[in-house]
Each structure stands twice: as C-alpha cells, then as structure tokens.
Design a protein around this motif. Structure first.
Motif, PDB file in Angstrom:
ATOM      1  N   THR A 106       4.209 -13.283  43.024  1.00  0.00           N
ATOM      2  CA  THR A 106       4.207 -12.374  44.181  1.00  0.00           C
ATOM      3  C   THR A 106       2.798 -11.874  44.464  1.00  0.00           C
ATOM      4  O   THR A 106       2.340 -11.871  45.620  1.00  0.00           O
ATOM      5  CB  THR A 106       5.142 -11.183  43.924  1.00  0.00           C
ATOM      6  N   GLY A 107       2.087 -11.440  43.434  1.00  0.00           N
ATOM      7  CA  GLY A 107       0.736 -10.937  43.617  1.00  0.00           C
ATOM      8  C   GLY A 107      -0.238 -12.012  44.058  1.00  0.00           C
ATOM      9  O   GLY A 107      -1.110 -11.782  44.905  1.00  0.00           O
ATOM     10  N   ASP A 108      -0.102 -13.203  43.491  1.00  0.00           N
ATOM     11  CA  ASP A 108      -0.977 -14.312  43.851  1.00  0.00           C
ATOM     12  C   ASP A 108      -0.793 -14.674  45.323  1.00  0.00           C
ATOM     13  O   ASP A 108      -1.777 -14.873  46.053  1.00  0.00           O
ATOM     14  CB  ASP A 108      -0.644 -15.519  42.965  1.00  0.00           C
ATOM     15  N   THR A 109       0.451 -14.724  45.765  1.00  0.00           N
ATOM     16  CA  THR A 109       0.739 -15.030  47.171  1.00  0.00           C
ATOM     17  C   THR A 109       0.217 -13.930  48.085  1.00  0.00           C
ATOM     18  O   THR A 109      -0.284 -14.204  49.186  1.00  0.00           O
ATOM     19  CB  THR A 109       2.254 -15.220  47.380  1.00  0.00           C
ATOM     20  N   TRP A 110       0.312 -12.668  47.641  1.00  0.00           N
ATOM     21  CA  TRP A 110      -0.192 -11.557  48.453  1.00  0.00           C
ATOM     22  C   TRP A 110      -1.703 -11.695  48.671  1.00  0.00           C
ATOM     23  O   TRP A 110      -2.199 -11.520  49.793  1.00  0.00           O
ATOM     24  CB  TRP A 110       0.118 -10.224  47.781  1.00  0.00           C
ATOM     25  N   ILE A 111      -2.432 -12.023  47.618  1.00  0.00           N
ATOM     26  CA  ILE A 111      -3.880 -12.195  47.763  1.00  0.00           C
ATOM     27  C   ILE A 111      -4.182 -13.335  48.731  1.00  0.00           C
ATOM     28  O   ILE A 111      -5.025 -13.204  49.627  1.00  0.00           O
ATOM     29  CB  ILE A 111      -4.545 -12.447  46.395  1.00  0.00           C
ATOM     30  N   LYS A 112      -3.495 -14.453  48.572  1.00  0.00           N
ATOM     31  CA  LYS A 112      -3.725 -15.596  49.461  1.00  0.00           C
ATOM     32  C   LYS A 112      -3.446 -15.227  50.914  1.00  0.00           C
ATOM     33  O   LYS A 112      -4.255 -15.519  51.815  1.00  0.00           O
ATOM     34  CB  LYS A 112      -2.847 -16.764  49.036  1.00  0.00           C
ATOM     35  N   ASN A 113      -2.302 -14.582  51.157  1.00  0.00           N
ATOM     36  CA  ASN A 113      -1.899 -14.290  52.535  1.00  0.00           C
ATOM     37  C   ASN A 113      -2.742 -13.207  53.184  1.00  0.00           C
ATOM     38  O   ASN A 113      -2.946 -13.216  54.408  1.00  0.00           O
ATOM     39  CB  ASN A 113      -0.431 -13.868  52.568  1.00  0.00           C
ATOM     40  N   ASN A 114      -3.227 -12.252  52.390  1.00  0.00           N
ATOM     41  CA  ASN A 114      -3.918 -11.089  52.948  1.00  0.00           C
ATOM     42  C   ASN A 114      -5.438 -11.127  52.811  1.00  0.00           C
ATOM     43  O   ASN A 114      -6.136 -10.486  53.611  1.00  0.00           O
ATOM     44  CB  ASN A 114      -3.380  -9.812  52.314  1.00  0.00           C
ATOM     45  N   LEU A 115      -5.942 -11.848  51.816  1.00  0.00           N
ATOM     46  CA  LEU A 115      -7.387 -11.884  51.587  1.00  0.00           C
ATOM     47  C   LEU A 115      -7.957 -13.297  51.591  1.00  0.00           C
ATOM     48  O   LEU A 115      -9.166 -13.474  51.478  1.00  0.00           O
ATOM     49  CB  LEU A 115      -7.720 -11.196  50.253  1.00  0.00           C
ATOM     50  N   GLY A 116      -7.087 -14.286  51.721  1.00  0.00           N
ATOM     51  CA  GLY A 116      -7.558 -15.665  51.713  1.00  0.00           C
ATOM     52  C   GLY A 116      -8.505 -15.977  52.857  1.00  0.00           C
ATOM     53  O   GLY A 116      -9.510 -16.678  52.672  1.00  0.00           O
ATOM     54  N   ALA A 117      -8.225 -15.447  54.033  1.00  0.00           N
ATOM     55  CA  ALA A 117      -9.108 -15.690  55.175  1.00  0.00           C
ATOM     56  C   ALA A 117     -10.473 -15.042  54.941  1.00  0.00           C
ATOM     57  O   ALA A 117     -11.510 -15.612  55.313  1.00  0.00           O
ATOM     58  CB  ALA A 117      -8.466 -15.167  56.457  1.00  0.00           C
ATOM     59  N   TYR A 118     -10.471 -13.856  54.331  1.00  0.00           N
ATOM     60  CA  TYR A 118     -11.757 -13.224  53.997  1.00  0.00           C
ATOM     61  C   TYR A 118     -12.523 -14.083  52.998  1.00  0.00           C
ATOM     62  O   TYR A 118     -13.747 -14.275  53.135  1.00  0.00           O
ATOM     63  CB  TYR A 118     -11.561 -11.819  53.430  1.00  0.00           C
ATOM     64  N   ALA A 119     -11.835 -14.602  51.972  1.00  0.00           N
ATOM     65  CA  ALA A 119     -12.506 -15.422  50.964  1.00  0.00           C
ATOM     66  C   ALA A 119     -13.162 -16.637  51.605  1.00  0.00           C
ATOM     67  O   ALA A 119     -14.314 -16.984  51.289  1.00  0.00           O
ATOM     68  CB  ALA A 119     -11.500 -15.856  49.894  1.00  0.00           C
ATOM     69  N   THR A 120     -12.453 -17.284  52.523  1.00  0.00           N
ATOM     70  CA  THR A 120     -13.024 -18.439  53.225  1.00  0.00           C
ATOM     71  C   THR A 120     -14.242 -18.027  54.037  1.00  0.00           C
ATOM     72  O   THR A 120     -15.276 -18.712  54.042  1.00  0.00           O
ATOM     73  CB  THR A 120     -11.959 -19.066  54.141  1.00  0.00           C
ATOM     74  N   TRP A 121     -14.129 -16.895  54.723  1.00  0.00           N
ATOM     75  CA  TRP A 121     -15.250 -16.372  55.525  1.00  0.00           C
ATOM     76  C   TRP A 121     -16.440 -16.030  54.637  1.00  0.00           C
ATOM     77  O   TRP A 121     -17.598 -16.315  54.975  1.00  0.00           O
ATOM     78  CB  TRP A 121     -14.762 -15.152  56.285  1.00  0.00           C
ATOM     79  N   ALA A 122     -16.171 -15.417  53.492  1.00  0.00           N
ATOM     80  CA  ALA A 122     -17.241 -14.988  52.580  1.00  0.00           C
ATOM     81  C   ALA A 122     -18.085 -16.162  52.110  1.00  0.00           C
ATOM     82  O   ALA A 122     -19.285 -16.019  51.843  1.00  0.00           O
ATOM     83  CB  ALA A 122     -16.635 -14.267  51.374  1.00  0.00           C
ATOM     84  N   LYS A 123     -17.468 -17.323  52.023  1.00  0.00           N
ATOM     85  CA  LYS A 123     -18.150 -18.518  51.522  1.00  0.00           C
ATOM     86  C   LYS A 123     -19.298 -18.932  52.428  1.00  0.00           C
ATOM     87  O   LYS A 123     -20.250 -19.580  51.975  1.00  0.00           O
ATOM     88  CB  LYS A 123     -17.128 -19.661  51.406  1.00  0.00           C
ATOM     89  N   THR A 124     -19.251 -18.549  53.686  1.00  0.00           N
ATOM     90  CA  THR A 124     -20.302 -18.942  54.626  1.00  0.00           C
ATOM     91  C   THR A 124     -20.994 -17.747  55.276  1.00  0.00           C
ATOM     92  O   THR A 124     -21.757 -17.927  56.228  1.00  0.00           O
ATOM     93  CB  THR A 124     -19.714 -19.849  55.735  1.00  0.00           C
ATOM     94  N   HIS A 125     -20.717 -16.541  54.770  1.00  0.00           N
ATOM     95  CA  HIS A 125     -21.308 -15.345  55.379  1.00  0.00           C
ATOM     96  C   HIS A 125     -21.935 -14.421  54.338  1.00  0.00           C
ATOM     97  O   HIS A 125     -21.914 -13.189  54.482  1.00  0.00           O
ATOM     98  CB  HIS A 125     -20.246 -14.584  56.195  1.00  0.00           C
ATOM     99  N   ASN A 126     -22.501 -14.995  53.302  1.00  0.00           N
ATOM    100  CA  ASN A 126     -23.213 -14.219  52.284  1.00  0.00           C
ATOM    101  C   ASN A 126     -22.400 -13.018  51.816  1.00  0.00           C
ATOM    102  O   ASN A 126     -22.884 -11.891  51.750  1.00  0.00           O
ATOM    103  CB  ASN A 126     -24.575 -13.747  52.814  1.00  0.00           C
ATOM    104  N   SER A 127     -21.143 -13.253  51.505  1.00  0.00           N
ATOM    105  CA  SER A 127     -20.271 -12.163  51.082  1.00  0.00           C
ATOM    106  C   SER A 127     -19.481 -12.582  49.846  1.00  0.00           C
ATOM    107  O   SER A 127     -19.490 -13.754  49.443  1.00  0.00           O
ATOM    108  CB  SER A 127     -19.349 -11.740  52.222  1.00  0.00           C
ATOM    109  N   LEU A 128     -18.770 -11.624  49.256  1.00  0.00           N
ATOM    110  CA  LEU A 128     -18.219 -11.820  47.926  1.00  0.00           C
ATOM    111  C   LEU A 128     -16.830 -11.198  47.814  1.00  0.00           C
ATOM    112  O   LEU A 128     -16.583 -10.105  48.319  1.00  0.00           O
ATOM    113  CB  LEU A 128     -19.152 -11.163  46.898  1.00  0.00           C
ATOM    114  N   LEU A 129     -15.919 -11.910  47.158  1.00  0.00           N
ATOM    115  CA  LEU A 129     -14.608 -11.381  46.786  1.00  0.00           C
ATOM    116  C   LEU A 129     -14.534 -11.330  45.264  1.00  0.00           C
ATOM    117  O   LEU A 129     -14.834 -12.311  44.585  1.00  0.00           O
ATOM    118  CB  LEU A 129     -13.490 -12.275  47.324  1.00  0.00           C
ATOM    119  N   VAL A 130     -14.138 -10.171  44.744  1.00  0.00           N
ATOM    120  CA  VAL A 130     -13.938  -9.994  43.305  1.00  0.00           C
ATOM    121  C   VAL A 130     -12.469  -9.688  43.067  1.00  0.00           C
ATOM    122  O   VAL A 130     -11.929  -8.740  43.644  1.00  0.00           O
ATOM    123  CB  VAL A 130     -14.804  -8.843  42.744  1.00  0.00           C
TER     124      VAL A 130
END
Length: 293
Positions: A203-227
C-alpha cells in the motif's frame, strides 16, 4: 636533472600557490580533523523528503511488495546501513528534523511550539531558502490538531518548534503539480495507512508511486532530489531502515554501506540546502558520501 629540488623559498611559494588555487576552487574548506571536501554534497534546486513508518531494511529493499521503492534504489542511491535513533516513532522525527529528540520519549501529542531550538526548517529559512511540508489528511493548512482520521501530528515535528510557522504545514491536496514551485526543502507526510504504519508495504509503495512518482521523474532532469526514508524499524533488526535517494544529483545505481543514522541525514539535508549552521548532533555528523554525481 636527477636529485634536483627547488630551493626552500621556491617550494614554499609553490605550495602556497597550490593551496590558494585549491581553496578558491572549493576543494578544501579547512585544516585538521574536521577538514571536509567542499562540493561533496550538491546543491539541488528542490529536495523532497518522504518519511515512511515502522519497517526494517529487509522488509522493503529486495521485497516484491515494494517494486517502486526498489526501482528508485536501482535508479538512484541505496544506503544499506542507515538507522533510526530510538523507539517509538515521534522522537525519531524530532531527531531527523532537529538533531535531537528534544526530550521526547513517547508518541503523545506535544505542545505546539514548545521548543525554539534550531532545526532544518528554521535553518533553511535563515539561509534564504524556503521550507514547507505537505501532510496527508491534515484537516487544513496549519491545523494543530493531534489527530484526525488517519492523520497523526506525532509524525510532524515542525509543529513542536516556535521558529517554524504553523502555516508552513500544508495539506497534501496543496501539493503542487508545477514542481518548480515547491519549497527548496520540503517534507511529505503520508497518513497512517499510506505510510505503512497501519497498512501494508505494498500500500505504501503504491502510494509513493502514484503521488510522488511524477515528481521523481521530473527531479531526474531538473536538478532536484527525492529522499525516501523510514522513522524506525519497529524493533525488527537493530533499527536498520531503508533509505533511498533519487534524482539528477544522485549517481544512478550507487550504494553506501557506511553506518549512518538520522543525524547524518539531517546533516546531509542541511548541506543540500546550503545552511550555515547544523542543528544538534548534525553538527558532528558526516554527510552521506559516495552517491553524488
């Protein structure tokens, strides 16, 4: 010419010049035991930290129940020996945020603004940056309620500090779709189901993917970081917790087996944000290393 050396005065001048060049290039920041390579920690435009609940490293990393978190570990950095400080949950959040448990030993609701101690939020703001949090199921922005449905204040240490405005705590519904508008340093606090406390790893893994996955993809090309990290291991294995970092500043596929804890994470977050001070035990902690581009 064999055996030839510079005269002492010339050698001194050359060494001094080398030292000045190194210092101006940011390679040295000091002398003695506390000397540390400047630039070892990058300066991302945005850092987003999500803290999950009560699972040991072995329950998440390598688990088929957490495919998304494991994909972040594969595409980013995996800290294989990061640890919580204590039990239960709440003192770990205060340790991560302020370098001290602030005398908290339970999960009981705290008095709002009971401490004025330095913390990540106050330091980032003092350094000219911005800080904020996005809290799932928080009734309204700045609400100081102890609990509401699956929301629990015990996972939001910023409410304990008088030098962090309560208005900096937003609802997760206010999480932006334009990620460039995020604060320089921000936390996401899922509710008691989404953070794996009351619900499953899946449940938690899916929540991160659904809610923060787009940010993680964006961070990869916008000098940003997900912890992605955890508060504690729920007494499973010496308080060894999963911690994964993902984004453009991170060396893909890297790992570090150094023994770290929440104070090292706080020190790293402070240095990522360029703060001039380090709160509590973060002042004597080392940064995460060997994982940066």
């Amino acid at each position: 010419m064999s055996g030839w050396t510079l005269p002492r005065r010339s050698r001194t001048a050359v060494l001094s010049a080398v030292g000045l060049v190194a210092a101006s290039a940011g390679l040295w920041v000091g002398l003695g035991g506390d000397a540390q390579a400047a630039g070892a920690v990058p300066t991302p435009a945005h850092t987003l930290v999500v803290v999950m609940e009560n699972h040991a490293y072995s329950q998440v990393i390598g688990s088929s129940s957490a495919p998304y978190i494991n994909s972040l570990a594969t595409g980013g950095a995996n800290l294989t020996q990061n640890h919580g400080i204590t039990h239960p949950s709440q003192p770990n959040y205060y340790a991560l945020f302020s370098g001290s448990t602030q005398g908290i030993t339970s999960d009981a609701c705290v008095k709002i603004g009971f401490s004025s101690a330095p913390n990540l939020g106050s330091e980032v703001t003092a350094a000219g940056g911005t800080f904020g949090s996005y809290n799932e199921t928080l009734p309204s922005q700045g609400s100081t309620t102890c609990s509401s449905g699956n929301y629990a204040q015990k996972h939001n240490p910023w409410f304990g500090f008088s030098n962090v405005p309560t208005s900096s705590a937003k609802t997760f519904a206010q999480f932006p779709t334009d990620y460039s508008t995020l604060p320089k340093m921000a936390f996401v606090t899922p509710n008691l189901c989404s953070d794996m406390h009351d619900c499953s790893v899946s449940t938690g893994d899916t929540w991160i993917k659904n809610n923060l996955g787009a940010y993680a993809t964006w961070a990869k090309t916008h000098n940003s970081l997900l912890v992605v990290t955890f508060d504690e291991d729920n007494s499973q294995s010496g308080n060894r917790i999963p911690t994964v970092l993902y984004g453009q500043p991170v060396k893909a596929g890297s790992s570090n087996g150094t023994t770290y804890n929440h104070y090292n994470l706080l020190r790293t977050l402070e240095d990522l944000a360029g703060t001039s001070t380090h709160a509590g035990q973060a002042a004597s902690a080392s940064d995460f290393s060997g994982i940066w581009n």
